[in-house]
Design an enzyme around this catalytic site. Structure first.
Site, mmCIF file in Angstrom:
data_model
loop_
_atom_site.group_PDB
_atom_site.id
_atom_site.type_symbol
_atom_site.label_atom_id
_atom_site.label_comp_id
_atom_site.label_asym_id
_atom_site.label_seq_id
_atom_site.Cartn_x
_atom_site.Cartn_y
_atom_site.Cartn_z
ATOM 1 N N SER A 144 11.866 24.692 56.922
ATOM 2 C CA SER A 144 11.889 23.230 56.965
ATOM 3 C C SER A 144 11.385 22.684 55.645
ATOM 4 C CB SER A 144 10.990 22.733 58.108
ATOM 5 O OG SER A 144 10.796 21.335 58.027
ATOM 6 N N TYR A 157 3.729 23.471 63.458
ATOM 7 C CA TYR A 157 5.157 23.735 63.226
ATOM 8 C C TYR A 157 5.401 24.237 61.801
ATOM 9 C CZ TYR A 157 10.134 22.701 62.550
ATOM 10 O OH TYR A 157 11.477 22.780 62.245
#
Length: 252
Positions: A144, A157
């Site tokens: 990400s 995350y």
């Protein structure tokens, strides 16, 4: 046309679905996995078949390693039945979910859920499927933009995605002698239902992301699906252990 076969985890929706369709349009056979949305997975298979391609959908919880042996057996049978092959070429470890919680409020249960799917699942599913991957294949993991820049609420995350980036380099080192390339794609903010669809549905958030992106807009699923197909199918077999960010230039 190509005789390649791809396995895409979490391929019934979002970026996984988009990548499956991009690959199928270029002649790649596709097996997608789904967690619980069997009808959506069947729709993706039907779309690919309507394009003249071959596809299959298999249920898999990537957060539960105990099911990986049975899945590998089912996957092997599917390869033989649908394609008359015993191996596949591309693994796209796409399955995942987002949890938005401040560091001080993140629970151990939330942490473990993320760890099981994003790190442990990727580690052991890839390990289990390596014997089925053809030499010269390609593995693509998902990170990400949040592993490069920091936004409140994504500590757990993003830590998982950082782990995936390191893990990918180690896998690349060990499977390199088989000619298998291992890379990481790191999307920026995309208009999907990921994280409850916040980036897509909340106008102020969408505008904030667009204003901090070099290309002046939020990403679309096609932006990522096209990149996935390019990485897996392009003439870039010499590229391995790399992090490729596809974010339109977020927070440069």
């Amino acid at each position: 046309m190509t005789n390649k076969i791809a396995l895409i985890t979490g391929g019934s929706r979002g970026l996984g679905r988009n990548a499956a369709l991009h690959l199928a349009r270029q002649g790649v056979g596709v097996v997608i996995t789904y967690l619980s949305r069997a009808e959506e997975a069947a729709e993706v298979v039907a779309e690919i078949e309507a394009l003249g391609g071959k596809a299959a959908a298999l249920q898999l919880d990537t957060g539960k390693t105990a099911g990986f042996d049975a899945f590998a057996d089912q996957f092997t049978k599917t390869l033989g039945t649908v394609w008359e092959r015993g191996t596949f070429d591309f693994l796209f470890n796409n399955a995942g979910m987002g949890i938005n919680a401040a560091f001080a409020e993140t629970t151990e249960e939330q942490f473990d859920t993320l760890m099981n799917v994003h790190v442990k699942g990727v580690f052991f599913l890839t390990q289990r499927l390596l014997p089925l991957m053809a030499d010269g294949g390609r593995i693509l993991n998902v990170s990400s933009g949040l592993a490069r820049f920091s936004l409140p609420g994504y500590a757990a995350y993003s830590a998982m995605k950082g782990a995936v980036e390191v893990l990918s380099r180690y896998i690349a080192k060990e499977v390199g002698p088989r000619g298998i390339a291992v890379n990481v794609i790191a999307p920026g903010a995309i208009e999907t239902d990921f994280g409850g669809g916040a980036v897509r549905d909340i106008a102020d958030l969408n505008a904030m992301v667009a204003s901090n992106t070099a290309m002046g807009r939020v990403g679309l699923p096609d932006d990522i699906g096209g990149a996935v197909a390019s990485i897996l199918l392009g003439d870039n077999q010499w590229m391995t252990a790399q992090r490729i960010e596809v974010s339109g230039g977020m927070y440069l």
